[in-house]
Design an enzyme around this catalytic site. Structure first.
Site, PDB file in Angstrom:
ATOM      1  N   ASP A 189       7.871   5.702  -5.452  1.00 39.42           N
ATOM      2  CA  ASP A 189       6.899   4.693  -5.055  1.00 39.42           C
ATOM      3  C   ASP A 189       7.202   3.423  -5.855  1.00 39.42           C
ATOM      4  OD1 ASP A 189       4.870   3.320  -3.861  1.00 39.42           O
ATOM      5  OD2 ASP A 189       3.421   4.939  -4.014  1.00 39.42           O
TER       6      ASP A 189
HETATM    7  C1  BGC Z   1       2.443   2.172  -2.055  1.00 42.14           C
HETATM    8  C2  BGC Z   1       3.301   2.886  -1.038  1.00 42.14           C
HETATM    9  C3  BGC Z   1       4.109   1.892  -0.254  1.00 42.14           C
HETATM   10  C4  BGC Z   1       4.916   1.071  -1.214  1.00 42.14           C
HETATM   11  C5  BGC Z   1       5.857   0.095  -0.557  1.00 42.14           C
HETATM   12  C6  BGC Z   1       3.218   1.184  -2.871  1.00 42.14           C
HETATM   13  O1  BGC Z   1       2.396   0.388  -3.657  1.00 42.14           O
HETATM   14  O2  BGC Z   1       1.836   3.133  -2.881  1.00 42.14           O
HETATM   15  O3  BGC Z   1       2.509   3.671  -0.201  1.00 42.14           O
HETATM   16  O4  BGC Z   1       4.917   2.532   0.676  1.00 42.14           O
HETATM   17  O5  BGC Z   1       4.031   0.362  -2.064  1.00 42.14           O
HETATM   18  O6  BGC Z   1       5.243  -0.989  -0.036  1.00 42.14           O
END
Ligand code: BGC
Length: 698
Positions: free
Chosen positions: A273
């Site tokens: 993440d």
């Molecule tokens: C979120 C994810 C997301 C990622 C990319 C993160 O802050 O937890 O779910 O896919 O950002 O944008």
């Protein structure tokens, strides 16, 4: 490939926003959040800013994928640099959060799950994949299949609610829709299932918070949706931000190697993440960035999204022998494999071909999904409305287009959305827009009051401790009640709301969620009865915020809630939810009769009869639940095991049949799945609180 080139394949970066801010972009966002600069000021700064795509690093082979680049022209340019100007010529992946549509935005996942319709779930994902791939996107960070039982958690909006089985069916349908059965097929993108695992179990519903979880609950509730998505072919998985029992998922070898790869049989690529590898230092799970890089790679995180830790650390760590070369090679292999599977080596621009816009035809599917997602929660007979009644339309959400997009609609545009007001106008229905002068309601027959949440109030980093309507909205409802006019409360929101104080004042309540581009059209069709409601809740609505988490599949306890003093309850709030899981009204009524169960050859055949006793045709959402009454350990009072939908004409009856494999009753005991033989209760109905039952021995 050199070590540095290999590491480059594991680096995912986004564009850096560059401008004369005087602070980092992240700090700028914080300044908007805490009000140090206004939205207008922020917009002005953004309009004067530029984007830095780190092209020089890309040319050196230091980047393997991008996140958050959605302009097809830019994607083309970056792909050209990667394939023509780097030494290895390896194409890039372009990831984005295509969560509920791309250009055409359909309902948020929590809303769409209320359709209980796997075909619809697959079709809308297909539509999103086609639109996204046309813009150059090769991977979506979706579906989110985190079981979410606590309505305070903002990200409850991004998944299919509180039930593990429903999340599994939902997730698998999404994966099929995004990926089809072959990533080389046109309009197909990689599905990165997230967040592995148990992110939805964060303590107190506070985003990113600690998760304390038994092995039994991890296996029985939180892992099955991932298993279903992997079975459906998902080629990417994103480890979650949270820790489980103290170990951040990002560095959990047990989770990412033993469970994900060995037990669930996953063979695709893992993508951390955003910034999660660096955050292992804040977790207290790594001494410094070097240790975070080593632990994450060894645990099985292939791609580093946005933290820059792999880019800064891995080359040295491998060359100094701190990390084995084979571990790096394995991760690089996963990344290259998925690029091959997508056909990018032969056709690096196959995802970037802005042909005829299909958006117009996609609107029909978008409308259908909104019609099926909205849930009728209360109706004292006021709905459906006659087309000649004069409506007083109140509340800012009634004309907000932007809020219909809901959380995570990166490719969506507010002006593509139809608000409730737009739709009333378009249909030529008699209404007055009441802004502040409430005396205008005197001339109206009925009040349509839009209340709930703006799109920023749910989604990531949008947990709320108090999930009721605002004080202003509550005051407004009370004031309107004084007028004596009937009130229809329309809720636009991304999570269940605790509205027990407002509900008695409303004659009808419609849960309209954030249903995307066609929100207004769908709502008007439903309110005026051109279409019947068929949505059913996939999360329980609490009576009060302090009742969270409240969910249907709880354990009974030794002192189940009841009238006696010493029972499992609150003194000041009902024990039952205000609106339960599975619940949803329509303009007709169904009655169930005679549930029968037969156990034979490891199959439970369950059937019951449903009669449409009302005056309108309708869709019956059949829900099959079980309870293991005498398990080895205490089991939930109900567990959803199957569901289906059937259209039943007014006055007609239909038989509902399910064949449930006994295997689906297995529980996770002592590190293995076992079936407990004993007495089971079997329930059927269309709400977890209104069921008919039978018993069987298994
Ligand atoms: C979120 C994810 C997301 C990622 C990319 C993160 O802050 O937890 O779910 O896919 O950002 O944008």
């Amino acid at each position: 490939m050199t070590t540095a080139e290999k590491v480059g394949q594991l680096v995912q970066t986004g564009p850096s926003i560059v401008g004369a801010f005087g602070v980092s972009f992240e700090e700028l966002l914080n300044m908007v959040f805490d009000g140090r600069i206004s939205d207008e000021e922020f917009q002005r700064m953004m309009s004067e800013s530029g984007q830095d795509y780190h092209e020089e690093i890309l040319r050196q082979g230091g980047i393997g994928s991008y996140n958050g680049v959605t302009d097809p022209e830019v994607i083309r340019k970056l792909q050209r640099i990667a394939t023509e100007e780097t030494r290895m010529g390896i194409p890039l992946l372009f990831g984005s959060d295509v969560i509920h549509g791309h250009r055409t935005v359909y309902p948020i996942p929590l809303a769409e799950s209320c359709a209980w319709d796997p075909q619809l779930w697959e079709k809308t994902a297909r539509m999103a994949a086609k639109e996204a791939s046309r813009d150059g996107i090769t991977m979506t960070f979706a579906p989110m299949v985190d079981v979410a039982k606590d309505a305070r958690w903002g990200r409850i909006s991004e998944g299919a609610g509180e039930d593990s089985f429903l999340q599994s069916v939902f997730g698998a349908a999404k994966v099929r829709g995004f990926q089809q059965d072959d990533l080389r097929k046109p309009g197909t993108i990689v599905s990165c299932v997230k967040h592995f695992a148990a992110y939805g179990a964060c303590e107190g519903g506070r985003d990113y918070n600690h998760v304390e979880l038994s092995g039994e609950r991890l296996y029985e509730e939180y892992l099955p949706p991932f298993a279903a998505c992997i079975k459906a072919g998902a080629r990417a998985v994103m480890p979650a931000f949270n820790d489980i029992n103290g170990i951040p998922c990002t560095v959990s070898r047990k989770l990412l190697r033993d469970i994900l790869r060995k037990e669930l049989g996953f063979t695709g690529v893992t993508v951390s993440d955003s910034n999660a590898i660096a955050e292992c230092v804040d977790h207290g799970a790594a001494r410094d960035m070097a240790e975070a890089a080593k632990k994450a790679l060894e645990a099985g995180v292939d791609i580093d999204m946005s933290s820059g830790v792999y880019a800064a650390q891995l080359t040295d760590l491998v060359e100094e022998g701190v990390i084995e070369k084979a571990v790096l090679d394995e991760a690089v292999r996963e990344v290259l494999r998925v690029k091959y599977e997508l056909g990018l080596f032969e056709q690096p621009y196959r995802f970037c071909s802005p042909e005829e816009s299909p958006e117009k035809e996609n609107r029909a599917l978008c409308l259908e999904s909104a019609l099926k997602s909205m849930v009728l929660l209360k109706n004292n007979g006021l709905l459906p409305l006659q087309k000649n009644v004069k409506v007083g339309l109140i509340g800012s959400l009634a004309e907000s287009r932007a809020d219909m997009l809901g959380a995570w609609a990166l490719g969506g545009r507010a002006n593509d959305c139809i608000s409730l007001k737009d739709a009333l106008e378009e249909a030529g229905l008699p209404f007055v827009r009441i802004e502040s002068d409430l005396s205008e309601v005197e001339d109206c027959d009925v009040i349509l009051l839009a209340a709930g949440e703006t799109k920023e109030m749910s989604g990531e980093a949008a947990s709320r401790a108090v999930i009721s309507l605002s004080q202003e909205e509550k005051g407004l409802i009370r004031a309107l009640r004084e007028s004596g006019k009937p009130i229809i409360l329309i809720l636009f929101n991304g999570r269940p709301l605790a509205i027990s104080d407002a509900a008695p004042d409303a004659d009808a309540i419609v849960e309209a969620w954030h249903c995307g581009c066609e929100s207004g059209h769908a709502l008007v069709k439903l309110l005026y009865g051109d279409r019947n409601f068929s949505g059913h809740l996939t999360t329980s609505f609490p009576n009060a915020s302090g009742q969270c988490p409240v969910y249907y599949n709880h354990l009974n306890t030794g002192r189940p809630a009841g009238r006696g003093k010493f029972t499992c309850k609150y003194l000041d709030v009902e024990t039952e939810p205000l609106f339960p899981f599975g619940f949803g009204l329509s303009y007709t009524e169904f009655e169930e009769e005679a549930l029968e169960v037969q156990a034979e050859n490891d199959i439970l055949s369950v059937r019951w009869t449903v009669v449409n006793t009302g005056k309108r045709d309708g869709v019956y959402t059949a829900q099959l639940y079980v309870r293991d009454k005498t398990g080895v350990r205490a089991c939930p009072v109900l567990e959803l095991k199957a569901f289906s939908q059937v259209e039943i004409a007014a006055g007609k009856r239909e038989e509902i049949c399910f064949e449930l494999p006994v295997q689906s009753l297995a529980r996770y005991e002592n590190d293995a799945w076992t079936i407990h033989h004993g007495t089971y209760e079997i329930f059927g109905g269309e709400s977890s609180k209104k069921l008919i039952r039978a018993e069987t021995e298994v």
